[in-house]
Design an enzyme around this catalytic site. Structure first.
Site, PDB file in Angstrom:
ATOM      1  CG  ASN A 199      -0.291  -0.038   2.534  1.00  0.00           C
ATOM      2  OD1 ASN A 199       0.805   0.495   2.706  1.00  0.00           O
ATOM      3  ND2 ASN A 199      -0.930  -0.641   3.525  1.00  0.00           N
ATOM      4  CD  GLU A 202       1.963  -2.531   3.435  1.00  0.00           C
ATOM      5  OE1 GLU A 202       1.405  -3.108   4.391  1.00  0.00           O
ATOM      6  OE2 GLU A 202       1.700  -2.783   2.235  1.00  0.00           O
ATOM      7  CG  ASP A 273      -5.585 -10.399   3.774  1.00  0.00           C
ATOM      8  OD1 ASP A 273      -4.377 -10.116   3.748  1.00  0.00           O
ATOM      9  OD2 ASP A 273      -6.228 -10.513   4.838  1.00  0.00           O
TER      10      ASP A 273
END
Length: 322
Positions: A199, A202, A273
Site C-alpha cells: 500500500n 508500505e 488480502d
C-alpha cells in the site's frame, strides 16, 4: 471477467505467511464503568474467522480456485477454531504446521454497535513463527504442481529473506507465479518477484522514506516506483492508494492509476488480502495487469462494503457493476 473466473477452478495456489485467527466480540455499550472512564460492553455474540495469510487463502477459494496454506499455529483452542474454519471453507492445511511450542496468533476486536472500541492482540515473539529448516522442504514439496505462490507478510515472523529467496527460486524453476504482499517494518530483501503489492505507506517504507514525513518531503509517485524497481526488481508492481485507487506498473510500460470501484467503505479490514489474492490468481490465469487490476478492484469493492474480515464470491463480483 466471467471468462477469467471460469479459469480459476483449474488453478491451485500455495499461500505462505503469518496465519492468525480474527475474533470479534459484539455487544452493547450504554454506560461507563465506575472503575475507569471506559464503556461497559454487554456481551451479545462472538464470531471467529480466519485472518492474516489464512484470509488470503479464503479469498482464493472464494474466487473458485484451490488453496493450500502454510504457516504455524498453536495446538490450542484458537488453533482448533482456525482449523475448523479452514476445513469448512475447503482450504488445505497440513497438520504438521500445528505446534505445541507455539501459540496461535489471535486478534480480538471488541465491537459495540458498529464501532470498534479496541483490539487485543495475542501472539508470541517473531522467532516463534519463523518458517525454517525442515518446514522449508515441506513448502517446496507443496509448490510443485501449483500455479502460484503467494507470500502474505503480517510481520509476525513467518517470513524472512532467506525463505523468500529460496522458495522464489524453487517456484521459478517450475514456472510458478510468485507474489508478495509486504510489511516493510520487518525488511525482506527479495528480488525478481512476479508481483509486489504494497500500500502507499508500505511503498514509502520500501523506498526508504518514513510515512510520518510532511507531504513536501515525500518524493513523487514515479520516484517511489523507480526506487522500488531498482531495489526489488518486481515484474509487476501494484501500489494500493486507498480511496485514490491503484497504481499499476506492468513490465516495460508507463505508470498508470486506476480509480477505486468501492461505492461505500464500511470496513477495510482484510482488503489487502483480497487484492493480492485476486491479482495473483488473475495474472497466473494469463490476464494482463490491467485486467487483473480491474478484477481485484471489483473484488475489493465488494469486500470493503462488508463488516470485518471478508471475501467476495464470483456472483458478487459479476453483479457489482450492474
Amino acid at each position: 471477467m466471467r471468462e477469467l473466473l471460469a479459469k480459476f477452478p483449474k488453478l491451485r495456489v500455495v499461500v505462505v505467511g503469518d496465519v492468525m485467527l480474527d475474533e470479534y466480540i459484539f455487544g452493547e455499550a450504554n454506560r461507563l464503568s465506575p472503575e475507569a472512564p471506559v464503556p461497559v460492553v454487554t456481551f451479545k455474540k462472538d464470531k471467529n474467522v480466519a485472518g492474516g495469510s489464512a484470509n488470503v487463502a479464503l479469498n482464493i477459494v472464494s474466487f473458485g480456485a484451490k488453496a493450500e496454506l502454510c504457516g504455524w499455529i498453536g495446538a490450542d483452542a484458537a488453533g482448533d477454531r482456525l482449523r475448523a474454519s479452514l476445513k469448512k471453507e475447503k482450504v488445505t492445511f497440513d497438520s504438521r504446521f500445528v505446534s505445541k511450542e507455539r501459540s496461535t496468533i489471535v486478534k480480538t476486536r471488541i465491537i459495540a454497535g458498529h464501532q470498534q472500541l479496541c483490539r487485543l492482540d495475542r501472539e508470541a515473539t517473531p522467532p516463534h513463527y519463523d518458517l525454517h529448516g525442515k518446514t522449508l522442504q515441506w513448502i517446496k514439496d507443496k509448490i510443485v504442481g501449483s500455479d502460484a505462490l503467494i507470500f502474505s507478510d503480517y510481520a509476525k515472523g513467518a517470513l524472512n529473506t532467506e525463505l523468500l529467496s529460496d522458495l522464489t527460486q524453487a517456484a521459478h524453476k517450475h514456472g510458478i507465479f510468485v507474489a508478495l504482499d509486504p510489511k516493510p517494518r520487518r525488511p525482506l530483501e527479495v528480488q525478481d518477484l512476479d508481483l509486489l503489492t504494497p500500500n502507499w505507506k508500505e511503498a514509502l517504507e520500501m523506498a526508504g522514506y518514513s510515512p510520518e514525513l510532511p507531504p513536501m518531503a515525500i518524493p513523487s509517485l514515479p520516484k517511489i516506483v523507480e526506487i522500488i524497481d531498482q531495489r526489488y526488481k518486481p515484474k509487476n508492481l501494484v501500489i494500493t492508494l486507498g480511496e485514490k485507487g491503484m497504481l499499476l506498473r506492468a513490465p516495460n510500460e508507463k505508470i498508470k492509476i486506476i480509480k477505486t470501484f468501492a461505492r461505500e467503505v464500511f470496513d477495510v479490514t482484510g482488503a489487502g488480502d483480497t487484492v493480492i489474492a485476486a491479482l495473483a490468481l488473475a495474472l497466473a490465469a494469463g490476464a494482463t495487469l490491467d485486467a487483473a487490476a480491474n478484477f481485484a478492484n471489483t473484488a475489493a469493492g465488494v469486500v470493503v462494503g462488508k463488516f470485518g474480515t471478508a471475501t467476495a464470491t464470483p456472483e458478487e463480483i459479476l453483479n457489482y457493476h450492474k
